[in-house]
Design a protein around this motif. Structure first.
Motif, mmCIF file in Angstrom:
data_model
loop_
_atom_site.group_PDB
_atom_site.id
_atom_site.type_symbol
_atom_site.label_atom_id
_atom_site.label_comp_id
_atom_site.label_asym_id
_atom_site.label_seq_id
_atom_site.Cartn_x
_atom_site.Cartn_y
_atom_site.Cartn_z
ATOM 1 N N ARG A 25 0.840 -1.212 0.000
ATOM 2 C CA ARG A 25 0.000 0.000 0.000
ATOM 3 C C ARG A 25 0.867 1.252 0.000
ATOM 4 O O ARG A 25 0.573 2.233 -0.673
ATOM 5 N N CYS A 29 1.966 5.274 -2.633
ATOM 6 C CA CYS A 29 2.062 6.639 -2.113
ATOM 7 C C CYS A 29 3.393 7.300 -2.431
ATOM 8 O O CYS A 29 3.530 8.514 -2.293
ATOM 9 N N GLU A 148 2.714 17.762 5.593
ATOM 10 C CA GLU A 148 2.460 17.673 4.150
ATOM 11 C C GLU A 148 2.528 16.227 3.672
ATOM 12 O O GLU A 148 1.645 15.750 2.956
ATOM 13 N N GLN A 151 -0.379 14.068 5.011
ATOM 14 C CA GLN A 151 -1.612 14.234 4.235
ATOM 15 C C GLN A 151 -1.565 13.405 2.950
ATOM 16 O O GLN A 151 -2.546 12.760 2.581
ATOM 17 N N ARG A 152 -0.430 13.426 2.265
ATOM 18 C CA ARG A 152 -0.273 12.629 1.041
ATOM 19 C C ARG A 152 -0.431 11.144 1.336
ATOM 20 O O ARG A 152 -1.141 10.420 0.639
ATOM 21 N N ARG A 154 -1.956 9.725 3.901
ATOM 22 C CA ARG A 154 -3.329 9.413 4.318
ATOM 23 C C ARG A 154 -4.259 9.276 3.116
ATOM 24 O O ARG A 154 -5.177 8.458 3.126
ATOM 25 N N ARG A 155 -4.029 10.098 2.090
ATOM 26 C CA ARG A 155 -4.887 10.043 0.897
ATOM 27 C C ARG A 155 -4.763 8.705 0.167
ATOM 28 O O ARG A 155 -5.738 8.207 -0.372
ATOM 29 N N CYS A 156 -3.575 8.146 0.125
ATOM 30 C CA CYS A 156 -3.426 6.909 -0.659
ATOM 31 C C CYS A 156 -3.384 5.654 0.195
ATOM 32 O O CYS A 156 -3.498 4.562 -0.339
#
Length: 157
Positions: A25, A29, A148, A151-152, A154-156
Motif C-alpha cells: 500500500r 504513495c 504535508e 496528508q499525502r 493518508r490520501r493513498c
C-alpha cells in the motif's frame, strides 16, 4: 505525537503478512525523491516491509535481501528503489559517495535501513518508520513525517 516538526502516528501492530501488505500500500504513495528512514533492531521487519514496497512497485519481492554486506541493492521496478543499509557505514561521507548522483537527480525512491544517524543530513521531508518487536510474530510500526507528507500518505493509504 509530534517530534521535531514531524507528526508521529502508530500504523499498527502487524504480523509478517500485514507488514508486507502495508509495504504494498505504501508503494502507491511514494514519489521519486522520497527518502524513507527505517529504524528498529535486527529482525524487526525493516527488510520485510521493503519486500512489500518492491512488490507494490511491480517487482518480485523474492529478490529483496538485506543490503548489509552490499551496502546498497537497486531494484528496477515501476520506480527505481535504492535500498541502503547504513549500519556498516563509517561516515555520512560514505553514504553520500554511494548515493550522490541519484540523490541529486531525485531519480528513484531511497530506503535507508539503520538510517536514523543520517536523518540530520536530509531535509525534513524524510519518511521515518520505526519497527519494534512486540513478540515473536508481531511488530509495532510507527511513522513520523511532516504534515504535508502525512496528508499525502493518508490520501493513498
Amino acid at each position: 505525537m509530534e517530534t521535531s516538526g514531524k507528526s508521529c502516528v502508530e500504523l499498527g501492530i502487524l504480523n509478517e503478512e500485514e507488514l508486507i501488505n502495508l509495504g504494498k500500500r505504501f508503494a502507491s504513495c511514494l514519489e521519486n525523491g522520497d527518502i524513507l528512514i527505517l529504524s528498529g533492531e535486527i529482525g524487526s521487519g525493516k527488510t520485510t516491509f521493503v519486500r512489500g514496497i518492491v512488490h507494490g512497485l511491480g517487482c518480485n519481492p523474492i529478490m529483496v535481501t538485506s543490503p548489509t554486506f552490499t551496502l546498497m541493492n537497486v531494484y528496477s521496478c515501476h520506480k527505481t528503489v535504492y535500498h541502503i543499509d547504513a549500519y556498516r557505514l563509517n561516515s555520512i561521507d560514505e553514504a553520500f559517495y554511494i548515493l550522490e548522483a541519484e540523490l541529486e537527480e531525485d531519480d528513484g525512491i531511497f530506503i535507508i535501513e539503520w538510517g536514523e544517524t543520517l536523518n540530520q543530513f536530509f531535509n525534513e521531508e524524510t519518511i521515518n518508520i520505526r519497527f519494534e518487536h512486540i513478540d515473536e510474530n508481531h511488530r509495532k510500526v510507527s511513522l513520523c513525517v511532516s504534515q504535508e507528507i502525512l496528508q499525502r500518505l493518508r490520501r493513498c493509504l
